[in-house]
Design an enzyme around this catalytic site. Structure first.
Site, PDB file in Angstrom:
ATOM      1  N   HIS A   1      -8.162   1.286  -4.251  1.00 25.55           N
ATOM      2  CA  HIS A   1      -8.988   1.116  -3.134  1.00 25.55           C
ATOM      3  C   HIS A   1      -9.663   2.439  -2.819  1.00 25.55           C
ATOM      4  CE1 HIS A   1      -9.684  -0.039   1.452  1.00 25.55           C
ATOM      5  NE2 HIS A   1     -10.639   0.216   0.783  1.00 25.55           N
TER       6      HIS A   1
ATOM      7  N   HIS B   1      -0.969  -1.101  -4.451  1.00 19.96           N
ATOM      8  CA  HIS B   1      -2.425  -0.614  -3.849  1.00 19.96           C
ATOM      9  C   HIS B   1      -2.443   0.729  -3.487  1.00 19.96           C
ATOM     10  CE1 HIS B   1      -5.790  -1.955  -1.294  1.00 19.96           C
ATOM     11  NE2 HIS B   1      -5.368  -1.107  -0.520  1.00 19.96           N
TER      12      HIS B   1
ATOM     13  N   MET C   1     -11.583  -6.308   4.777  1.00 18.14           N
ATOM     14  CA  MET C   1     -11.132  -5.363   5.766  1.00 18.14           C
ATOM     15  C   MET C   1     -10.624  -5.899   6.877  1.00 18.14           C
ATOM     16  SD  MET C   1     -10.392  -2.680   3.889  1.00 18.14           S
ATOM     17  CE  MET C   1      -9.354  -1.844   5.159  1.00 18.14           C
TER      18      MET C   1
ATOM     19  N   MET D   1      -9.035   8.310   0.000  1.00 22.52           N
ATOM     20  CA  MET D   1      -9.664   8.534   1.332  1.00 22.52           C
ATOM     21  C   MET D   1     -10.354   9.953   0.811  1.00 22.52           C
ATOM     22  SD  MET D   1      -7.454   7.384   4.240  1.00 22.52           S
ATOM     23  CE  MET D   1      -6.598   5.750   4.232  1.00 22.52           C
TER      24      MET D   1
ATOM     25  N   MET E   1     -11.973   4.634  -0.653  1.00 21.52           N
ATOM     26  CA  MET E   1     -12.800   4.580   0.514  1.00 21.52           C
ATOM     27  C   MET E   1     -13.428   5.915   0.513  1.00 21.52           C
ATOM     28  SD  MET E   1      -9.550   3.359   2.929  1.00 21.52           S
ATOM     29  CE  MET E   1      -8.611   3.312   1.801  1.00 21.52           C
TER      30      MET E   1
ATOM     31  N   SER F   1       1.051  -1.313   0.135  1.00 23.72           N
ATOM     32  CA  SER F   1      -0.056  -0.049   0.047  1.00 23.72           C
ATOM     33  C   SER F   1       0.864   1.264  -0.049  1.00 23.72           C
ATOM     34  CB  SER F   1      -0.772   0.056   1.247  1.00 23.72           C
ATOM     35  OG  SER F   1      -1.385   1.340   1.414  1.00 23.72           O
TER      36      SER F   1
ATOM     37  N   ASP G   1      -4.742   3.926  -1.782  1.00 25.89           N
ATOM     38  CA  ASP G   1      -5.887   4.067  -0.814  1.00 25.89           C
ATOM     39  C   ASP G   1      -6.213   5.361  -0.924  1.00 25.89           C
ATOM     40  OD1 ASP G   1      -5.981   1.549   0.899  1.00 25.89           O
ATOM     41  OD2 ASP G   1      -3.785   2.143   1.578  1.00 25.89           O
TER      42      ASP G   1
ATOM     43  N   ASP H   1      -6.845  -6.753   3.741  1.00 31.49           N
ATOM     44  CA  ASP H   1      -6.195  -5.444   3.867  1.00 31.49           C
ATOM     45  C   ASP H   1      -6.344  -5.082   5.300  1.00 31.49           C
ATOM     46  OD1 ASP H   1      -5.481  -2.942   3.465  1.00 31.49           O
ATOM     47  OD2 ASP H   1      -6.858  -2.363   2.111  1.00 31.49           O
TER      48      ASP H   1
END
Ligand code: DX5
Ligand code: ZN
Length: 232
Positions: A75, A42, A146, A46, A77, A17, A44, A184
């Protein structure tokens, strides 16, 4: 677009990540992670709404795309991410993963990801039952479970993900195509084996790779070896 989807589902893949990378030199960090033997990167993403933190945008990911050929997975979020999907596909994300909890029209969102030419994935928070997957199996390539509450790197692994992985593997056996199970959160040399033995085949690791005292290559090799051994 690069893809590691030709790697058999029986083999463990490691997805570091970038949340734990040095943001002041993300391109170089990606290059180092590729040289260290990662299978993908990966990202992330957000939004400060779905999770209590902000991270990177599609433009930041796009700026790293020329540095490596590794597949990128986003990913998200993000609450109701439909308006952002095209940007992540155009940024070179081979795979786009959305939270079931964040998408009112999950079936539509997954269809839109596939229409953009990316692989589609559903992410489930630790408390979310797997039943939500039942009627979208034909639209997904990956289930990301998760093992922390999303929003931050470096949290402790939530071990109740292990029986959830076994239940998910049984559910996915009913699909007419192979679907990856990815885990994850808090994955490191002490936690990966139980999830691998339960049937997960892709492992995200942020702090476990980027903060490893012996460097990225040692961390990735160690995780892959322990994971493959546990899968048997
Ligand atoms: C949490 C993120 C994870 C996290 C992984 O919101 O989705 O990808 O950064 O980091 P570690 O491996 O440090 O838990
Ligand atoms: Zn993540």
């Amino acid at each position: 677009m690069a893809s590691d989807s030709s790697v058999p589902i029986s083999h463990v893949r490691i997805s570091p990540s970038a949340l734990s990378a040095d943001f002041s030199k993300l391109g170089e960090e990606c290059e180092q992670i590729e040289k260290a033997g990662a299978d993908r990167i990966h990202w992330d993403v957000m939004d400060g709404q779905f999770v209590p933190n902000l991270s990177m945008s599609a433009d930041i990911i796009k700026s790293c795309r020329p540095w490596v050929t590794l597949p990128f997975e986003a990913h998200l979020m993000v609450r109701e991410p439909d308006h952002l999907l095209k940007g992540f596909a155009e940024a070179g994300c081979d795979s786009i993963l959305v939270h079931a909890e964040a998408c009112v029209h999950l079936h539509r969102t997954l269809s839109a990801i596939r229409d953009l030419g990316s692989r589609a994935g559903v992410v489930l928070n630790p408390h979310t039952p797997i039943d939500v997957l039942t009627h979208v199996l034909d639209l997904i390539d990956t289930v990301l479970l998760m093992s922390v509450n999303p929003g931050f790197g470096g949290q402790s692994h939530i071990r109740s993900v292990v029986p959830k992985i076994s239940d998910t593997r049984r559910l996915l056996d009913g699909a007419d195509h192979p679907i990856d199970i990815e885990v994850d959160g808090g994955i490191n040399a002490s936690t990966i084996a139980a999830s691998a033995a339960a049937g997960a085949n892709i492992f995200v690791s942020g702090s476990g790779v980027f903060n490893h005292p012996d460097g990225y290559a040692s961390a990735i090799t160690e995780l892959r070896e322990i994971g493959n051994h546990a899968r048997g």
